[in-house]
Design an enzyme around this catalytic site. Structure first.
Site, PDB file in Angstrom:
ATOM      1  N   ASP A   1       6.907   1.658   2.924  1.00  0.00           N
ATOM      2  CA  ASP A   1       6.845   0.673   1.836  1.00  0.00           C
ATOM      3  C   ASP A   1       7.890   1.007   0.777  1.00  0.00           C
ATOM      4  O   ASP A   1       8.553   0.109   0.245  1.00  0.00           O
ATOM      5  CB  ASP A   1       5.472   0.692   1.163  1.00  0.00           C
TER       6      ASP A   1
ATOM      7  N   ASP B   1       0.868  -1.197   0.000  1.00  0.00           N
ATOM      8  CA  ASP B   1       0.000   0.000   0.000  1.00  0.00           C
ATOM      9  C   ASP B   1       0.899   1.239   0.000  1.00  0.00           C
ATOM     10  O   ASP B   1       0.687   2.173   0.748  1.00  0.00           O
ATOM     11  CB  ASP B   1      -0.947   0.002   1.199  1.00  0.00           C
TER      12      ASP B   1
END
Length: 328
Positions: free
Chosen positions: A16, A11
């Site tokens: 990330d 996501d």
């Protein structure tokens, strides 16, 4: 030595992005594809964020797939602005108007099933966001989990300490049903980096300063996207992490990715059954560890508890030295 085949389900927020760059920098990793899911931002922003990370690292040949835009059941939860409304700190103005042309036409869940079926028992799946795509994969193909080599998850918690609700961690709170399904039905070897594990292995803010001030495009990119994000400011207001664990720099998703890249980064784990709570106004989305076998489950997972911080720090440093300078 053959490279480890990896699919990254993300996501894509700032942490990330760090985790993806860590995988891109690892010489033993071959990324088969990146599948996108809602979470830190709307899924259309997640797709653009992944494309931007791959572009910065000059790895745009890696296919990117658009996946679930909301949880398995019920209405979508409000998107967190922990990393800004776009997931990357709300500082990038030169968005690519043609980004949709660079996303594969195949849905992320179908791509995940196909890639794993083509490489049975060879693919490590690293899940960095809500587990919606994974839950849909096992619903479409009940044999999907047994075709995996192993699964690495960043999410959940060990002690009922939550970061978005009183008792639940963000990724699991965004889609508790999917987290429940994955931890009940994925019987492959599963390693989980919980919120508490990440926070207990925090790094010093001085290390973060050294990390983002390296002379490389990836480091400059990370410095830019963290520049106005309160989550990366040591002067920011006291948050739940500071209350429970004290101050420090935590790149949450990178802990799961580091474990996939080099298993020796994790020096201690608890092996036990777990279950995600689906009921209650306080505990919905909380992960419970069953260390006394009260649930009588046959399946256990490895919940990380201790980290070789030196090795983890080195992987972080290397991740921001991209793209590598080519020999003349």
């Amino acid at each position: 030595m053959a490279k480890k085949l990896v699919i990254i389900d993300t996501d894509c927020g700032i942490d990330d992005a760090q985790a993806i760059m860590m995988a891109l920098a690892a010489p033993n990793i071959e990324i088969l594809g990146v599948t996108c899911v809602f979470g830190n931002a709307a899924v259309k922003n997640v797709c653009q964020n992944v494309l931007r990370v791959l572009s910065v690292c000059e790895r745009e040949q890696i296919p990117v797939f658009k996946g679930s835009g909301g949880p398995l059941v019920g209405a979508s939860n409000t998107i967190s602005d922990h990393f800004g409304t776009d997931g990357l700190g709300d500082v990038l103005e030169d968005r690519d108007p043609q980004w949709e042309d660079k996303i594969q036409r195949e849905h992320a869940v179908n791509a995940m099933i196909r890639l794993v079926s083509e490489n049975q028992k060879q693919v490590s799946l690293v899940a960095l966001g809500p587990l919606t795509n994974l839950a849909l994969a096992v619903r479409l193909d009940p044999c999907f989990p047994e075709k995996l080599k192993d699964l690495y998850i960043m999410g959940g918690n060990m002690e009922g300490k939550g970061n978005v609700t009183l008792c639940a961690e963000f990724n699991f709170a965004m889609d508790p049903e999917s987290a429940y399904i994955v931890l009940e039905e994925f019987l492959c070897t599963t390693h989980l980096a919980s919120w508490e594990y990440s926070c207990r292995n925090a790094l010093k803010w001085e290390f973060f300063d050294e990390l983002i001030n390296q002379d490389a495009p990836a480091a400059r990119f990370m410095k830019t996207i963290t520049s106005k994000c309160w989550a990366y400011s040591k002067e920011a207001m006291v948050n739940k992490r500071d209350v429970y664990f004290g101050p420090g720099f935590v790149s949450y998703d990178a802990y799961a990715m580091a474990a996939c890249i080099d298993g020796s980064v994790v020096t201690e784990s608890i092996e036990c059954p777990v279950r995600v709570e689906l009921q209650g106004s306080i505990c919905r989305g909380m992960m419970a560890l069953d260390r006394t076998n009260s649930l009588k489950k046959s399946h256990t997972i490895f919940v990380m508890t201790k980290c070789n911080v030196a090795k983890f720090s080195q992987l972080l440093m290397e991740s921001l030295r991209q793209p590598c300078k080519k020999s003349p």
